[in-house]
Design an enzyme around this catalytic site. Sequence first.
Site, PDB file in Angstrom:
ATOM      1  N   ASN A   9      58.199  30.165  26.334  1.00 46.23           N
ATOM      2  CA  ASN A   9      58.209  28.690  25.585  1.00 46.23           C
ATOM      3  C   ASN A   9      59.061  27.916  25.918  1.00 46.23           C
ATOM      4  OD1 ASN A   9      57.168  27.489  23.965  1.00 46.23           O
ATOM      5  ND2 ASN A   9      57.775  29.029  22.257  1.00 46.23           N
ATOM      6  N   LYS A  11      59.012  24.984  24.410  1.00 43.21           N
ATOM      7  CA  LYS A  11      59.478  24.481  23.709  1.00 43.21           C
ATOM      8  C   LYS A  11      59.208  23.212  23.730  1.00 43.21           C
ATOM      9  CE  LYS A  11      61.938  28.336  21.285  1.00 43.21           C
ATOM     10  NZ  LYS A  11      62.563  29.092  20.264  1.00 43.21           N
ATOM     11  N   HIS A  94      54.090  29.824  15.454  1.00 46.20           N
ATOM     12  CA  HIS A  94      55.653  29.850  16.005  1.00 46.20           C
ATOM     13  C   HIS A  94      56.383  29.703  14.625  1.00 46.20           C
ATOM     14  CE1 HIS A  94      59.471  29.356  17.440  1.00 46.20           C
ATOM     15  NE2 HIS A  94      59.364  30.275  18.575  1.00 46.20           N
ATOM     16  N   GLU A  96      58.697  27.852  14.267  1.00 43.56           N
ATOM     17  CA  GLU A  96      59.563  26.289  14.390  1.00 43.56           C
ATOM     18  C   GLU A  96      57.891  25.723  13.800  1.00 43.56           C
ATOM     19  OE1 GLU A  96      60.566  26.393  18.609  1.00 43.56           O
ATOM     20  OE2 GLU A  96      61.878  27.267  17.395  1.00 43.56           O
ATOM     21  N   GLU A 166      58.828  38.079  16.270  1.00 42.73           N
ATOM     22  CA  GLU A 166      59.677  37.012  16.456  1.00 42.73           C
ATOM     23  C   GLU A 166      60.951  36.596  15.091  1.00 42.73           C
ATOM     24  OE1 GLU A 166      59.540  34.360  19.989  1.00 42.73           O
ATOM     25  OE2 GLU A 166      58.934  32.504  18.908  1.00 42.73           O
ATOM     26  N   GLY A 172      66.815  31.872  19.184  1.00 38.92           N
ATOM     27  CA  GLY A 172      67.691  29.923  19.058  1.00 38.92           C
ATOM     28  C   GLY A 172      69.114  30.388  18.996  1.00 38.92           C
ATOM     29  N   SER A 211      65.868  35.146  20.838  1.00 35.53           N
ATOM     30  CA  SER A 211      67.239  34.941  22.364  1.00 35.53           C
ATOM     31  C   SER A 211      67.184  36.196  23.101  1.00 35.53           C
ATOM     32  CB  SER A 211      68.760  35.714  21.474  1.00 35.53           C
ATOM     33  OG  SER A 211      68.090  34.650  20.655  1.00 35.53           O
TER      34      SER A 211
HETATM   35  P1  13P Z   1      65.284  31.634  22.048  1.00 31.01           P
HETATM   36  O1  13P Z   1      65.062  32.674  23.283  1.00 31.01           O
HETATM   37  O2  13P Z   1      65.837  30.707  22.991  1.00 31.01           O
HETATM   38  O3  13P Z   1      65.924  32.701  20.582  1.00 31.01           O
HETATM   39  O4  13P Z   1      63.674  31.485  21.488  1.00 31.01           O
HETATM   40  C1  13P Z   1      63.006  32.295  21.123  1.00 31.01           C
HETATM   41  C2  13P Z   1      61.710  31.399  20.775  1.00 31.01           C
HETATM   42  O5  13P Z   1      61.000  31.415  19.579  1.00 31.01           O
HETATM   43  C3  13P Z   1      59.951  31.967  21.685  1.00 31.01           C
HETATM   44  O6  13P Z   1      58.682  31.770  21.162  1.00 31.01           O
END
Ligand code: 13P
Length: 249
Positions: A9, A11, A94, A96, A166, A172, A211
């Site tokens: 992803n 983003k 997600h 976010e 997640e 992140g 992560s």
């Molecule tokens: P990270 O791997 O940067 O922690 O992000 C995970 C994520 O949100 C994938 O959708």
Amino acid sequence: MRKPLIAGNWKMNGSAELVETFGRAFAEVDLPSSLEVLIHPPFPYLDAARRAFANTPLGLGAQTLNPLHSGARTGEVSGQMLREFGVEYVLVGHSERRQLYRENDEQVYDRLIAALSVGIKPILCVGETLEERDAGHTEDVVLRQVGYVMARLEPEQRRQVTIAYEPVWAIGTGRTATPEQAQQVMAAIRRYQAGFDRELAEGLRLLYGGSMNASNADELLAQEDIDGGLIGGASLKVDDFIAICQSAG
Ligand code: 13P
């Protein structure tokens, strides 16, 4: 046997150049044919990605979609449009989107249905915040997010869904769930699905996200109920992403 899936992803990151880099690298790389690999680039790169990934094992995913097919929704993109660009999978729910754009379970469900209606396979993302984990509510929160959607689907729709667990506190942050923490929640999700249909639960693909990187992928992917990963930061570095794919093979 569940087919492992590694999904990157991006983003709101990446560039036209990164799309080309991935296309070139994955044209050369030897991955087991049993593995499915996706990149979810930002919308403007979908067309370039479709072309760059044509002779590679990379499939194409999107990061969200609007529940409507078309209409007065300035700034939005529909599933029908994504389909035209060869998108096979889309993320819904997600964290976010849930946190920054206030998407609730009902809106997540509407998006998931919209994806299914145009033949795009949804990846339903779920996960608890740190406060929820510390209060001992992890499984309640995650199973509520899963249950809200799954309970409203027909059996054949449920079969199209992949679930990504997640934990919000691991996204992140560089702070990964331990393999045991991840396994525990993912086993709970599979048990929950078994309440609908045992065969469905056996076939359900569960991804871990938060992560995940080239160093910790092996031990996470070795867990019984982890069938793949949803990778953010490490999916922007082609060598790291290839290493993660190799861990899943
Ligand atoms: P990270 O791997 O940067 O922690 O992000 C995970 C994520 O949100 C994938 O959708």
